[in-house]
Design a protein around this motif. Structure first.
Motif, PDB file in Angstrom:
ATOM      1  N   ASP A   1       9.305  15.575 -23.372  1.00  0.00           N
ATOM      2  CA  ASP A   1       9.789  15.558 -21.983  1.00  0.00           C
ATOM      3  C   ASP A   1       8.760  16.173 -21.045  1.00  0.00           C
ATOM      4  O   ASP A   1       8.500  15.654 -19.956  1.00  0.00           O
ATOM      5  CB  ASP A   1      11.088  16.377 -21.860  1.00  0.00           C
ATOM      6  N   SER A   2       8.172  17.280 -21.483  1.00  0.00           N
ATOM      7  CA  SER A   2       7.289  18.012 -20.573  1.00  0.00           C
ATOM      8  C   SER A   2       5.966  17.285 -20.343  1.00  0.00           C
ATOM      9  O   SER A   2       5.297  17.509 -19.351  1.00  0.00           O
ATOM     10  CB  SER A   2       7.021  19.417 -21.108  1.00  0.00           C
TER      11      SER A   2
ATOM     12  N   PHE B   1       7.329  13.774 -18.159  1.00  0.00           N
ATOM     13  CA  PHE B   1       7.839  14.040 -16.812  1.00  0.00           C
ATOM     14  C   PHE B   1       7.164  15.261 -16.219  1.00  0.00           C
ATOM     15  O   PHE B   1       7.014  16.256 -16.907  1.00  0.00           O
ATOM     16  CB  PHE B   1       9.361  14.241 -16.849  1.00  0.00           C
ATOM     17  N   PRO B   2       6.762  15.245 -14.955  1.00  0.00           N
ATOM     18  CA  PRO B   2       7.005  14.134 -14.017  1.00  0.00           C
ATOM     19  C   PRO B   2       5.919  13.053 -13.988  1.00  0.00           C
ATOM     20  O   PRO B   2       6.014  12.132 -13.194  1.00  0.00           O
ATOM     21  CB  PRO B   2       7.060  14.850 -12.677  1.00  0.00           C
TER      22      PRO B   2
ATOM     23  N   PHE C   1      13.953  16.629  -9.774  1.00  0.00           N
ATOM     24  CA  PHE C   1      13.980  17.664 -10.813  1.00  0.00           C
ATOM     25  C   PHE C   1      15.425  18.079 -11.109  1.00  0.00           C
ATOM     26  O   PHE C   1      15.784  18.321 -12.259  1.00  0.00           O
ATOM     27  CB  PHE C   1      13.142  18.880 -10.391  1.00  0.00           C
TER      28      PHE C   1
ATOM     29  N   LEU D   1      16.892  15.357 -13.230  1.00  0.00           N
ATOM     30  CA  LEU D   1      16.348  15.416 -14.589  1.00  0.00           C
ATOM     31  C   LEU D   1      16.972  16.572 -15.365  1.00  0.00           C
ATOM     32  O   LEU D   1      17.259  16.448 -16.558  1.00  0.00           O
ATOM     33  CB  LEU D   1      14.816  15.545 -14.545  1.00  0.00           C
TER      34      LEU D   1
ATOM     35  N   VAL E   1      16.414  16.674 -19.352  1.00  0.00           N
ATOM     36  CA  VAL E   1      14.994  16.365 -19.496  1.00  0.00           C
ATOM     37  C   VAL E   1      14.207  17.651 -19.206  1.00  0.00           C
ATOM     38  O   VAL E   1      14.288  18.189 -18.104  1.00  0.00           O
ATOM     39  CB  VAL E   1      14.562  15.246 -18.515  1.00  0.00           C
TER      40      VAL E   1
ATOM     41  N   TYR F   1      11.392  18.616 -18.189  1.00  0.00           N
ATOM     42  CA  TYR F   1      10.143  18.209 -17.527  1.00  0.00           C
ATOM     43  C   TYR F   1       9.156  19.367 -17.414  1.00  0.00           C
ATOM     44  O   TYR F   1       9.534  20.534 -17.397  1.00  0.00           O
ATOM     45  CB  TYR F   1      10.437  17.635 -16.137  1.00  0.00           C
TER      46      TYR F   1
ATOM     47  N   GLU G   1       3.704  19.889 -12.452  1.00  0.00           N
ATOM     48  CA  GLU G   1       3.025  18.752 -11.827  1.00  0.00           C
ATOM     49  C   GLU G   1       1.514  18.862 -11.971  1.00  0.00           C
ATOM     50  O   GLU G   1       0.796  17.879 -11.993  1.00  0.00           O
ATOM     51  CB  GLU G   1       3.359  18.706 -10.334  1.00  0.00           C
TER      52      GLU G   1
END
Ligand code: ACM
Ligand code: ZN
Length: 763
Positions: free
Chosen positions: A478-479, A482-483, A512, A515, A520, A522, A525
Motif C-alpha cells: 500500500d505504501s 499509494f499515492p 487520504f 484511503l 489502505v 498509503y 508523497e
C-alpha cells in the motif's frame, strides 16, 4: 477541501454562469441557495462544474435503467447500501423525480465513439448517467461513488448530494498497474482489494506478474510440479516461502475484475525469469541439471532452452490453460532480462541458430518470441513483451512494453506496433521516493515528443510497475502504490499537465481520508526534505509545506544510537560540512517526526584546479554528480541510486586530476560498491600514480580487494594507497580495474559488468 470552479469552458459554459451567480449569492440569506460542498474527483474529469442545489438521496429514491444496464444498476444499489445504509429499489418505470437514472440508449454525440465516455449530472430531480456503453456507465458510477464517499450522512437517512456536472473520457485506453506476486505472494483478498482500488481510480488493467525465478504462482493441471515445487522457495534463513493461486481462485478474481471493468493481463515470463519452472522441470533448460527455486534477487542465467522442442510444447500447454482462465485480448510473455550465456554454450540452441539461419542469440530470442506469438495469434490472442523483444527483430503483431526508458516504445510506434509506456524513470514505484516521488510520476508524459503525429496513436497508455523484491506484505505494498499510482491514473485519464500539480495534491489530501476508510496504508508523497551541497556547506530545503527541519552532525566514528538520535537542532541556515562527518536531517510536523530522515556522509576535500580528465566516460545514468562528482566531499551511500555513485559499464576507471601547487599528498583512497545481484563488482585492482610533468607516472600504491568477487549482499569497500612519504605532485591518477565481464559463476555471466565509485579522498 479544494474549491472547484469550472476547469473547462466550452461545453458547460452555462454552468459557469450559474456558478458565478451562485458564488455571488451564496452568502446572502436566500434560503433557496445552498452552500457548495466541494468534492475531489480523482482522476480529474475532463470537464467538471458544480450545479446549484443538491439531490436528496432518501429511501424512496429509485434506480432506473435500461435493461442492458441492470448489472450496473445493481452495482449502484449495493454501493448505496454500503455507503449510506439505504436499500433502494431498481425500477424500470420513469417517474419524473427522485431518480438515479442510467442511460445507454442513444449514442452520445459528444463521445466521439469512445466507449469509456460518460456524462454525470446531479440536480435536485435526479442523478443522471449517460454513456455509450457499460464501461462509460461504470466510470460514471465510480465518479459518483467518490462524490458519495465525500457526502456527509447518517446511515439509513437522507443524504444531500452536491449538484454537479461531469463530462468525461480517458486520454489513454490502457491504464495499468503491474503487480509482481512472485517475489512476494499476495493473497486473493489483497488482489481483489487492488482491483477495487484500480476501478475506483479508473485504472482498467491489472498486469498480473505470475511466474518468476523466485516462484511460480498459477496452477497448471498438466504440470502439477509447478505448484508442488516451483511455487515454493527455501529462504536464506531456511524458511519455506511461497504460495500460488488455484484455478478456482483465478476464476473468482477474473470474475471480480470483470465486474469492476478491469482487465487482467497475465504475464507468463519467457525465455528468462524462469528458474522456478526449471527447478521443477530441469529438462526445460539447456543444461538439464537440477536447480533450486531462486531465493535471491537478480537476473538468473538458467532460462528455457530454445533448441528444445519440448520447451515449446510445455509453454504452449501452459498458455492454453492460461488462455482458458483469462479472457484478455493480450497475454504478456515477459521477454526481458534473458541472459544468453546458456544458449551460447548449448549444442541444441546452436543447432537451432544454424538450422533457422539466425545470426546470433538475439535472433534466437526473436525466433522464440515469434513462435510463441504465432501460437497466441492462432488462438485469437495478442502478445505483449518487454522492450527486449525488439532485439533481434520484433515479431509482426507484438505490442511492446517500454521499461528501459521510452526508446523501446518509440521504436515500436515508429514501426507501426502498439506500445505501453512504463519507463524506470517515472513508473517504477518499487523505487524509493528520493528517486520517484509523486510529482515525478505526475510529470510523466507517455507520448514522446519525437513521435510524428500519426505514430502517437500507437501509444496505448502506461503502467506503474510494482515489483516486490522489497515488498514483503500488504502494508508495504500500500505504501509504495499509494499515492503514486494516483498520479499515473490522472496522467493516463486526464492527460499530463504539471501546472495542475498543486490542485492534484489538494485532492490527494482529501482522498487520504477515503484511503484510510478503505484500509489502505498509503505512504508519503515525497521525502519531505532535500539537501544540496554548495561549496563547503550543506543546505536543507523543505519539500512539503507545514514542516520544520531539524538536523544533527556526527563524526564518522560515532554509533547511530537511539540516545544520540534525540539530539537534533533546529535548522536555521547553511551547515559547514567540509570535514569528515555525517549529516542527518529530519522533518517535524505538528511536533512529530514526519517521513523518512535523510543522511549524508561528507569528507574534507582538497582543491583541484582543472577539470578531472577521464580516459573512459562514466555512464549517463550513473554520473555521480558529473565531472567533479568524485571529488565533491559528498560520499555515496548504501543506496547505489543515491546520485553520488559514478558507474562505468564494462570499462575501467582512469581519472587524472591536477592539484593546487604545494598540496601535500600522503594517502589516496576510494570507495567502491559491490552488489553482484545488480552486476556491480568491486575492482580487481586499485592503482594510484603521481606525476610532476604529465609524462612520467610512478605508481605510489597498488591494492587488490579484500573481499571475494562472489560475495553476495550490498557492500561499500574502501581501497587505499598510502604513500611511503608525503609528496607534492602536480597530478594524481587513480585507476581501478573493472572485472569487465560478469564472471562465469554468475546468473548474467558474459554481460558487461559495472564498476561503481565514489568518493575519491585525497589526504
Ligand atoms: C523489468 O523491470 N525487468 C521489466
Ligand atoms: Zn539450449
Amino acid at each position: 477541501m479544494k474549491k472547484y470552479y469550472l476547469l473547462n469552458i466550452g461545453k458547460i459554459n452555462l454552468l459557469c454562469s450559474v456558478l458565478v451567480s451562485f458564488a455571488l449569492t451564496s452568502c446572502n440569506s436566500d434560503p433557496k441557495v445552498e452552500m457548495i460542498e466541494p468534492v475531489s474527483i480523482l482522476p480529474m474529469p475532463q470537464e467538471f462544474g458544480y450545479q446549484p442545489n443538491s439531490f436528496i438521496l432518501n429511501p424512496d429514491t429509485k434506480i432506473c435503467c435500461n435493461i442492458e444496464q441492470l448489472r450496473e444498476a445493481e452495482y449502484v444499489r449495493s454501493m448505496i447500501m454500503d455507503v449510506f445504509g439505504l436499500e433502494l429499489a431498481i425500477s424500470h418505470s420513469t417517474s419524473e423525480a427522485n431518480l438515479i437514472s442510467i442511460n445507454t440508449n442513444d449514442s452520445l454525440s459528444n463521445s466521439k465513439g469512445n466507449p469509456e465516455y460518460y456524462e454525470l449530472s446531479i440536480t435536485p430531480d435526479h442523478i443522471l448517467i449517460n454513456a455509450d456503453s457499460s464501461d462509460g456507465v461504470f466510470w460514471a458510477i465510480q465518479s459518483l461513488k467518490q462524490v458519495f464517499d465525500q457526502t456527509d450522512h447518517q446511515d439509513g437517512f437522507a443524504a444531500r448530494v452536491q449538484g454537479l456536472k461531469i463530462i468525461d473520457h480517458p486520454k489513454f485506453k490502457h491504464r495499468g498497474l503491474l503487480l509482481d506476486c512472485c517475489r512476494h505472494f499476495f493473497s486473493k483478498d489483497i488482489i481483489k482489494k487492488y482491483i477495487q482500488l484500480l476501478a475506483y481510480y479508473k485504472m482498467n488493467v491489472l498486469h498480473w506478474h505470475l511466474t518468476e525465478d523466485q516462484g511460480w504462482r498459477i496452477e497448471i493441471d498438466k504440470y502439477p510440479k509447478l505448484t508442488e515445487k516451483s511455487a515454493w522457495r527455501i529462504e536464506q534463513n531456511g524458511e519455506l516461502y511461497g504460495g500460488f493461486y488455484t484455478k478456482e481462485d483465478i476464476k473468482e478474481i477474473v470474475e471480480y475484475a470483470e465486474r469492476h471493468h478491469v482487465t487482467i493481463i497475465p504475464e507468463i515470463e519467457l525465455p528468462g525469469h524462469s528458474q522456478a519452472a526449471i527447478a521443477a522441470y530441469p529438462n526445460l533448460s539447456c543444461k538439464n541439471q537440477p536447480v533450486e527455486v531462486a531465493n535471491d534477487w537478480g537476473v538468473f542465467k538458467e532460462i528455457y532452452c530454445a533448441g528444445n522442442d519440448s520447451t515449446f510444447q510445455f509453454l504452449e500447454d501452459v498458455l492454453l490453460e492460461v488462455m482458458e482462465l483469462f479472457p484478455s485480448e493480450y497475454i504478456h510473455i515477459g521477454g526481458d532480462e534473458a541472459p544468453k550465456y546458456r544458449w551460447e554454450h548449448c549444442d541444441k540452441c546452436q543447432k537451432r541458430i544454424a538450422s533457422e539461419g539466425l545470426k546470433d542469440e538475439h535472433e534466437l530470442q526473436s525466433y522464440f518470441i515469434q513462435r510463441i506469438e504465432n501460437f497466441l495469434n492462432a488462438h485469437g490472442r495478442k502478445l505483449i513483451g518487454w522492450d527486449e523483444i525488439l532485439e533481434g527483430g520484433l515479431s509482426k503483431n507484438a505490442t511492446v512494453q517500454s521499461w528501459r526508458g521510452m526508446e523501446g516504445g518509440i521504436k515500436a510506434a515508429e514501426s507501426g506496433h502498439f506500445a505501453i509506456m512504463s519507463p524506470t524513470s517515472h513508473c517504477y514505484i518499487d523505487y524509493p521516493l528520493d528517486a520517484i516521488d509523486l510529482e515525478r510520476v505526475y510529470s510523466f508524459n507517455p507520448i514522446p515528443d519525437s513521435l510524428e503525429a500519426d505514430q502517437k496513436k500507437f501509444i496505448l497508455g502506461g503502467e506503474v510497475n510494482m515489483w516486490t523484491e522489497h515488498v514483503p506484505d500488504e502494508n508495504n505494498l500500500d505504501s509504495k502504490v499509494f499515492p503514486r499510482m494516483l498520479a499515473l491514473s490522472e496522467v493516463l485519464w486526464t492527460g499530463t499537465d504539471t501546472s495542475r500539480f498543486d490542485d492534484f495534491q489538494e485532492r490527494i489530501d482529501d482522498h487520504f481520508d477515503i484511503l484510510d476508510s478503505m484500509n489502505v496504508a498509503y505512504g508519503a508523497e515525497t521525502i519531505p526534505i532535500s539537501m544540496v551541497k554548495k561549496g563547503d556547506s550543506a543546505l536543507l530545503k523543505k519539500e512539503v509545506n507545514g514542516i520544520e527541519i531539524e538536523y544533527r552532525i556526527d563524526s564518522w566514528e560515532s554509533d547511530d544510537t537511539a540516545e544520540q538520535a534525540i539530539h537534533f537542532a533546529p535548522y536555521t541556515g547553511p551547515i559547514d560540512v567540509n570535514r569528515d562527518c555525517f549529516l542527518t536531517a529530519r522533518a517535524v510536523k505538528k511536533g512529530k517526526p514526519y517521513g523518512d530522515s535523510i543522511q549524508q556522509k561528507f569528507c574534507s576535500k582538497i582543491e583541484i584546479t582543472e577539470l578531472p580528465e577521464y580516459k573512459n566516460r562514466f555512464s549517463e545514468h550513473y554520473s555521480g554528480g558529473g565531472n567533479y562528482g568524485l571529488f565533491d566531499g559528498q560520499l555515496g551511500s548504501i543506496n547505489f541510486r543515491d546520485g553520488n555513485w559514478q558507474g562505468f559499464w564494462g570499462k575501467n576507471l582512469v581519472v587524472t586530476i591536477e592539484l593546487e601547487e604545494g598540496q601535500e599528498v600522503h594517502e589516496v583512497s576510494a570507495n567502491f560498491y559491490h552488489y553482484v545481484n545488480s552486476w556491480i563488482f568491486r575492482p580487481i585492482r586499485f592503482v594510484v600514480a603521481i606525476s610532476d610533468n604529465g609524462i612520467d607516472w610512478p605508481k605510489v600504491g597498488i591494492e587488490t580487494p579484500q573481499i571475494a568477487e562472489d560475495l553476495r549482499g550490498q557492500h561499500i569497500i574502501e581501497m587505499k594507497a598510502v604513500l611511503r612519504e608525503p609528496e607534492t605532485p602536480k597530478y594524481v591518477r587513480i585507476m581501478a580495474w573493472n572485472v569487465n565481464k560478469v564472471p562465469d559463476w554468475h546468473e548474467a555471466a558474459g554481460s558487461d559488468a559495472w564498476l561503481f565509485v565514489d568518493e575519491i579522498v585525497i589526504k
